[in-house]
Design an enzyme around this catalytic site. Structure first.
Site, PDB file in Angstrom:
ATOM      1  N   HIS A   1       8.035  -4.511  -3.800  1.00 40.34           N
ATOM      2  CA  HIS A   1       7.499  -3.335  -4.030  1.00 40.34           C
ATOM      3  C   HIS A   1       8.494  -2.171  -4.293  1.00 40.34           C
ATOM      4  O   HIS A   1       9.280  -2.113  -3.174  1.00 40.34           O
ATOM      5  CB  HIS A   1       6.213  -2.923  -3.408  1.00 40.34           C
ATOM      6  CG  HIS A   1       5.000  -3.762  -3.925  1.00 40.34           C
ATOM      7  ND1 HIS A   1       4.798  -4.872  -3.651  1.00 40.34           N
ATOM      8  CD2 HIS A   1       3.917  -3.300  -4.577  1.00 40.34           C
ATOM      9  CE1 HIS A   1       3.725  -5.300  -3.873  1.00 40.34           C
ATOM     10  NE2 HIS A   1       3.072  -4.315  -4.636  1.00 40.34           N
TER      11      HIS A   1
ATOM     12  N   ALA B   1      -1.390   3.594  -4.947  1.00 38.30           N
ATOM     13  CA  ALA B   1      -1.148   4.957  -5.313  1.00 38.30           C
ATOM     14  C   ALA B   1      -2.282   5.424  -6.252  1.00 38.30           C
ATOM     15  O   ALA B   1      -2.505   6.658  -6.148  1.00 38.30           O
ATOM     16  CB  ALA B   1       0.133   4.818  -6.199  1.00 38.30           C
TER      17      ALA B   1
HETATM   18  N1  GUN Z   1       1.206   1.577  -5.179  1.00 42.22           N
HETATM   19  C1  GUN Z   1       1.064   1.252  -6.401  1.00 42.22           C
HETATM   20  N2  GUN Z   1       2.151   1.038  -7.124  1.00 42.22           N
HETATM   21  C2  GUN Z   1       3.104   0.753  -6.074  1.00 42.22           C
HETATM   22  C3  GUN Z   1       4.694   0.444  -6.096  1.00 42.22           C
HETATM   23  O1  GUN Z   1       4.997   0.048  -7.196  1.00 42.22           O
HETATM   24  N3  GUN Z   1       5.272   0.713  -4.880  1.00 42.22           N
HETATM   25  C4  GUN Z   1       4.564   1.040  -3.827  1.00 42.22           C
HETATM   26  N4  GUN Z   1       5.464   1.260  -2.914  1.00 42.22           N
HETATM   27  N5  GUN Z   1       3.421   1.434  -3.673  1.00 42.22           N
HETATM   28  C5  GUN Z   1       2.854   1.272  -4.777  1.00 42.22           C
END
Ligand code: GUN
Length: 170
Positions: free
Chosen positions: A65, A121
């Site tokens: 991620h 997110a």
């Molecule tokens: N939450 C949703 N998408 C992501 C992502 O791509 N990276 C991170 N760190 N949190 C997320």
């Protein structure tokens, strides 16, 4: 596309379409293909979740991620899914104080745990994400590893929902 259409997809199309439901881990999608036919979207999601839980080393998934509002965000090299999630939670609308706080806390988190901060997110706004990031920096490593994986599964759930129509009878 409904679950019957998903079940009918050849392997290549299945991985092309669903390969990023876990960020940059198409191997997970590839691995569950042989479990078709899935009775429902929930069954497909359960197969992905079981695969994740059976991994001997789950931190690798977290490391796939990108940081929220991090380098890939600034250079425009996020995956489409991560871009949309980060945009929706206001990561592109941080003021300079919020941006430097996010960068400092992301760094602190990674130094403490050895993997990046992952949060679903789409379920949070920027104020909430900053608050959670700061609070989660205080956790134990094992707690954070488990929490990060939980968040990956929430992200996966929402990504699947946006790709596959659900039938409330299933
Ligand atoms: N939450 C949703 N998408 C992501 C992502 O791509 N990276 C991170 N760190 N949190 C997320």
């Amino acid at each position: 596309m409904d679950i019957a259409a998903v079940n009918a997809l050849p392997y290549e199309d299945f991985v092309d379409i669903l390969g990023n439901v876990v960020e940059k881990c198409p191997i997970i999608t590839a691995a569950v293909w042989s479990g078709r036919p899935f009775l429902s979207l929930a069954a497909l999601e359960a197969a992905i979740s079981e695969f994740i839980d059976a991994l001997p080393e789950s931190e690798g998934i977290l490391r796939c991620h990108p940081d929220l509002a991090g380098r890939d965000h600034q250079s425009g090299s996020l995956t489409r899914e991560s871009h949309d999630e980060q945009a929706g939670s206001g990561m592109g609308a941080l003021n300079s104080g919020e941006a430097s706080r996010m960068a400092r806390l992301n760094q602190e988190y990674k130094e403490r745990f050895g993997f990046p901060f992952v949060i679903c997110a789409r379920m949070h706004d920027k104020e909430n994400i900053l608050r959670q990031l700061s609070a989660r920096c205080q956790n134990e490593r094992a707690v954070e590893r488990a929490r990060g994986i939980e968040e990956v599964k929430k992200i996966c759930h929402l990504r699947l929902q946006s790709l596959v129509l659900t039938d409330s009878r299933l």
